[in-house]
Design a protein around this motif. Structure first.
Motif, PDB file in Angstrom:
ATOM      1  N   ASP A  25       0.941  -1.305  -0.114  1.00 34.92           N
ATOM      2  CA  ASP A  25       0.075  -0.049   0.037  1.00 34.92           C
ATOM      3  C   ASP A  25       0.814   1.316   0.002  1.00 34.92           C
ATOM      4  OD1 ASP A  25      -2.203  -1.490  -0.111  1.00 34.92           O
ATOM      5  OD2 ASP A  25      -2.644  -1.323   2.131  1.00 34.92           O
ATOM      6  N   ASP A  26       2.011   1.082  -0.265  1.00 31.47           N
ATOM      7  CA  ASP A  26       3.143   2.346  -0.236  1.00 31.47           C
ATOM      8  C   ASP A  26       2.996   3.124   1.015  1.00 31.47           C
ATOM      9  OD1 ASP A  26       3.782   1.904  -3.114  1.00 31.47           O
ATOM     10  OD2 ASP A  26       2.058   2.865  -3.645  1.00 31.47           O
ATOM     11  N   HIS A  27       2.959   2.303   2.143  1.00 34.37           N
ATOM     12  CA  HIS A  27       2.882   2.962   3.506  1.00 34.37           C
ATOM     13  C   HIS A  27       4.096   3.791   3.727  1.00 34.37           C
ATOM     14  CE1 HIS A  27       1.527   3.213   7.863  1.00 34.37           C
ATOM     15  NE2 HIS A  27       2.726   3.094   8.114  1.00 34.37           N
ATOM     16  N   PHE A  28       5.211   3.074   3.349  1.00 27.38           N
ATOM     17  CA  PHE A  28       6.497   3.654   3.760  1.00 27.38           C
ATOM     18  C   PHE A  28       7.160   4.654   2.629  1.00 27.38           C
ATOM     19  CE2 PHE A  28       6.149  -0.667   5.432  1.00 27.38           C
ATOM     20  CZ  PHE A  28       6.268  -0.365   6.969  1.00 27.38           C
ATOM     21  N   GLY A  29       6.226   5.280   1.928  1.00 27.00           N
ATOM     22  CA  GLY A  29       6.702   6.463   1.006  1.00 27.00           C
ATOM     23  C   GLY A  29       7.491   6.143   0.128  1.00 27.00           C
ATOM     24  N   GLN A  30       8.124   6.896  -0.786  1.00 24.71           N
ATOM     25  CA  GLN A  30       8.761   6.742  -1.870  1.00 24.71           C
ATOM     26  C   GLN A  30      10.308   6.376  -1.673  1.00 24.71           C
ATOM     27  OE1 GLN A  30       9.331  10.431  -4.267  1.00 24.71           O
ATOM     28  NE2 GLN A  30      10.199   9.709  -5.812  1.00 24.71           N
ATOM     29  N   SER A  31      10.819   6.596  -0.293  1.00 27.90           N
ATOM     30  CA  SER A  31      12.218   6.132   0.088  1.00 27.90           C
ATOM     31  C   SER A  31      12.120   4.731   0.213  1.00 27.90           C
ATOM     32  CB  SER A  31      12.509   6.848   1.184  1.00 27.90           C
ATOM     33  OG  SER A  31      12.051   6.546   2.219  1.00 27.90           O
ATOM     34  N   GLY A  32      10.982   4.150   0.600  1.00 26.44           N
ATOM     35  CA  GLY A  32      10.706   2.570   1.119  1.00 26.44           C
ATOM     36  C   GLY A  32      11.533   2.396   2.336  1.00 26.44           C
ATOM     37  N   ARG A  33      11.901   3.306   3.223  1.00 30.08           N
ATOM     38  CA  ARG A  33      12.643   3.057   4.438  1.00 30.08           C
ATOM     39  C   ARG A  33      11.599   2.552   5.711  1.00 30.08           C
ATOM     40  NH1 ARG A  33      16.907   6.842   7.658  1.00 30.08           N
ATOM     41  NH2 ARG A  33      17.285   5.421   9.299  1.00 30.08           N
ATOM     42  N   LEU A  34      12.061   1.477   6.118  1.00 28.00           N
ATOM     43  CA  LEU A  34      11.226   0.901   7.277  1.00 28.00           C
ATOM     44  C   LEU A  34      11.710   1.679   8.552  1.00 28.00           C
ATOM     45  CD1 LEU A  34      10.598  -1.420   4.858  1.00 28.00           C
ATOM     46  CD2 LEU A  34      10.379  -2.853   6.915  1.00 28.00           C
ATOM     47  N   PRO A  35      10.829   1.454   9.502  1.00 24.07           N
ATOM     48  CA  PRO A  35      11.336   2.049  11.027  1.00 24.07           C
ATOM     49  C   PRO A  35      12.297   1.021  11.413  1.00 24.07           C
ATOM     50  CG  PRO A  35       8.876   1.925  10.902  1.00 24.07           C
ATOM     51  CD  PRO A  35       9.514   1.304   9.357  1.00 24.07           C
ATOM     52  N   ASN A  36      13.221   1.585  12.406  1.00 26.33           N
ATOM     53  CA  ASN A  36      14.097   0.653  12.901  1.00 26.33           C
ATOM     54  C   ASN A  36      13.493  -0.576  13.665  1.00 26.33           C
ATOM     55  OD1 ASN A  36      13.864   1.913  15.599  1.00 26.33           O
ATOM     56  ND2 ASN A  36      15.332   3.511  14.888  1.00 26.33           N
ATOM     57  N   TYR A  37      14.283  -1.347  14.105  1.00 28.69           N
ATOM     58  CA  TYR A  37      13.874  -2.469  15.093  1.00 28.69           C
ATOM     59  C   TYR A  37      12.833  -1.736  16.458  1.00 28.69           C
ATOM     60  CZ  TYR A  37      15.932  -6.192  12.311  1.00 28.69           C
ATOM     61  OH  TYR A  37      16.135  -6.858  11.455  1.00 28.69           O
ATOM     62  N   LEU A  38      13.646  -0.781  17.065  1.00 27.42           N
ATOM     63  CA  LEU A  38      13.283  -0.220  18.181  1.00 27.42           C
ATOM     64  C   LEU A  38      11.633   0.246  17.984  1.00 27.42           C
ATOM     65  CD1 LEU A  38      13.272   0.203  21.143  1.00 27.42           C
ATOM     66  CD2 LEU A  38      14.608   2.442  20.743  1.00 27.42           C
ATOM     67  N   GLN A  39      11.578   1.252  16.974  1.00 22.78           N
ATOM     68  CA  GLN A  39      10.541   1.784  16.593  1.00 22.78           C
ATOM     69  C   GLN A  39       9.405   0.805  15.995  1.00 22.78           C
ATOM     70  OE1 GLN A  39      12.048   3.997  13.297  1.00 22.78           O
ATOM     71  NE2 GLN A  39      12.202   5.742  14.633  1.00 22.78           N
ATOM     72  N   LEU A  40       9.487  -0.361  15.534  1.00 24.67           N
ATOM     73  CA  LEU A  40       8.861  -1.475  15.312  1.00 24.67           C
ATOM     74  C   LEU A  40       8.189  -2.142  16.435  1.00 24.67           C
ATOM     75  CD1 LEU A  40      10.424  -3.072  12.126  1.00 24.67           C
ATOM     76  CD2 LEU A  40       8.257  -1.691  12.116  1.00 24.67           C
ATOM     77  N   THR A  41       9.212  -2.134  17.644  1.00 31.03           N
ATOM     78  CA  THR A  41       8.513  -2.736  18.887  1.00 31.03           C
ATOM     79  C   THR A  41       7.428  -1.923  19.321  1.00 31.03           C
ATOM     80  OG1 THR A  41      10.472  -1.913  20.101  1.00 31.03           O
ATOM     81  CG2 THR A  41      10.627  -4.076  19.138  1.00 31.03           C
ATOM     82  N   GLU A  42       7.595  -0.684  19.334  1.00 33.99           N
ATOM     83  CA  GLU A  42       6.843   0.316  19.922  1.00 33.99           C
ATOM     84  C   GLU A  42       5.720   0.255  18.978  1.00 33.99           C
ATOM     85  OE1 GLU A  42       8.788   3.893  20.060  1.00 33.99           O
ATOM     86  OE2 GLU A  42      10.228   3.259  21.637  1.00 33.99           O
ATOM     87  N   MET A  43       5.543   0.172  17.746  1.00 26.65           N
ATOM     88  CA  MET A  43       4.617   0.120  16.843  1.00 26.65           C
ATOM     89  C   MET A  43       3.598  -0.899  16.997  1.00 26.65           C
ATOM     90  SD  MET A  43       4.436  -0.020  12.587  1.00 26.65           S
ATOM     91  CE  MET A  43       5.680   1.168  12.478  1.00 26.65           C
ATOM     92  N   TYR A  44       4.102  -2.179  17.103  1.00 31.79           N
ATOM     93  CA  TYR A  44       3.377  -3.266  17.396  1.00 31.79           C
ATOM     94  C   TYR A  44       3.067  -3.891  18.906  1.00 31.79           C
ATOM     95  CZ  TYR A  44       3.432  -3.914  12.434  1.00 31.79           C
ATOM     96  OH  TYR A  44       3.358  -3.544  11.127  1.00 31.79           O
ATOM     97  N   ASP A  45       3.912  -2.870  19.772  1.00 32.49           N
ATOM     98  CA  ASP A  45       3.770  -3.362  21.105  1.00 32.49           C
ATOM     99  C   ASP A  45       4.241  -4.823  21.377  1.00 32.49           C
ATOM    100  OD1 ASP A  45       3.425  -2.937  23.731  1.00 32.49           O
ATOM    101  OD2 ASP A  45       1.223  -3.579  23.890  1.00 32.49           O
TER     102      ASP A  45
END
Length: 365
Positions: A25-45
């Motif tokens: 769904d192009d959620h990560f924008g044109q750069s295609g960069r994903l959040p780092n691991y720490l940010q993902l742990t917070e995103m998904y708890d």
């Protein structure tokens, strides 16, 4: 939000599926960069170990590339098609703007043979205008009338930009032309090498200047031909011998009349041109006949080279030299890509496959 209570799957698998959906769904924008691991742990708890497993699974599936010091990015070299629950139509559509598309007949014949091996039927749709072409594609996709698309067009409208970005999420599609600003996979001739090959061939025959005739309307395929042509001349120390004509062709498909009109007004003697490369066989044929009417002889006075190996041109002028594509190779690539898509759970195909051009000599010296 993800459903952490789904007991049929591991938590890391649920997160992986959610990330894949976000990628598509192009959620990560044109750069295609994903959040780092720490940010993902917070995103998904969830725990770090769960995120590591999810990211490893994404990586194993080919979705990710890591760049040292920059982070983790979507692997844009692999394009994926979402699998739908819609019953297959067993149809693949070959959608063109006009019958003069280069190699149309050869490619069509080859693709038709190969689609039968996939137990699919090939439908051919020919539109008179770009807008009609794109409206047709929109209808085929939105109504789920086909299982796959092969698109024979080399540019698109603003509407088309939005349309093609949606195609991948609904139906596998491939362009048979180089095209700007599209995330649809491309299977086509290497247009840069076409230009390079044309320059090498005409340098063998030219003692004066070499003319390249292209459309000025922003076709990427023509831009690449010109780049290859100029680079080849420069590599041989002959860059000063090139004359570039970028004409706004009045007729769709760059036709015989366009070439005839250019040849009719061009003063070859004063311009010192003795070799011509036209990026379309019909333009080359028109150019040649205009010069014949002026009293020029071929190939004694001037050499001319076309592109496309177009059947219509062959029927009128069986002596025109041209550069073509191996239609069997192109058809084979399309077949293999569709085979992967229809038979594999993970839809992965190269974003671009370029076919080597071939020189076709018919002229009798």
């Amino acid at each position: 939000m993800i459903d952490k209570n789904d007991t049929n799957k591991h938590l890391y698998e649920i997160i992986t599926e959610d990330l894949i959906e976000k990628i598509n769904d192009d959620h990560f924008g044109q750069s295609g960069r994903l959040p780092n691991y720490l940010q993902l742990t917070e995103m998904y708890d969830v725990s770090m170990s769960t995120i590591k497993k999810a990211m490893q699974l994404l990586n194993d599936k080919g979705y990710l590339v890591s760049r040292v010091g920059k982070g983790t990015f979507i692997n844009k070299k692999l394009l994926r098609f979402n699998k739908t629950e819609v019953a297959p139509t067993n149809k693949i559509a070959f959608a063109l703007i006009n019958y003069n598309d280069a190699n149309f007949f050869d490619i069509l014949t080859e693709v038709e043979k190969l689609t039968k091996k996939l137990n699919k039927n090939l439908e051919v749709h020919v539109s008179k205008t770009i807008n009609a072409h794109e409206e047709l594609i929109s209808k085929l996709v939105s109504n789920k009338e086909v299982d796959g698309l092969i698109l024979g067009t080399s540019r698109k409208s603003v509407f088309g930009v939005k349309l093609y970005k949606k195609i991948l999420k609904q139906v596998p599609a491939f362009f048979c032309h180089d095209i700007y600003d599209s995330n649809v996979p491309i299977v086509t001739i290497d247009n840069y090498k076409v230009g390079s090959l044309a320059a090498r061939e005409l340098l063998k025959k030219s003692e004066k200047k070499i003319c390249i005739v292209l459309d000025e309307n922003g076709y990427k395929s023509d831009d690449l031909k010109l780049e290859g042509f100029l680079d080849e001349l420069e590599s041989q120390g002959e860059s000063g011998r090139c004359v570039v004509i970028r004409n706004s062709f009045k007729n769709k498909g760059s036709t015989y009349e366009d070439g005839f009109n250019i040849g009719n007004v061009l003063d070859l003697e004063n311009s010192e041109i003795d070799a011509i490369f036209a990026s379309n066989d019909e333009v080359a044929r028109g150019f040649k006949n205009a010069l014949i009417e002026k009293g020029y002889n071929f190939p004694q006075d001037i050499s001319i080279l076309g592109f496309g190996n177009v059947k219509q041109t062959q029927e009128h002028d069986s002596s025109l030299n041209t550069i073509g594509i191996d239609s069997k190779e192109l058809g084979g690539v399309l077949f293999n890509n569709f085979k992967i898509i229809f038979e594999e759970n993970e839809y992965k195909v190269p974003s671009k496959v370029l076919i080597e051009p071939k020189l076709i000599i018919r002229e009798k010296n």
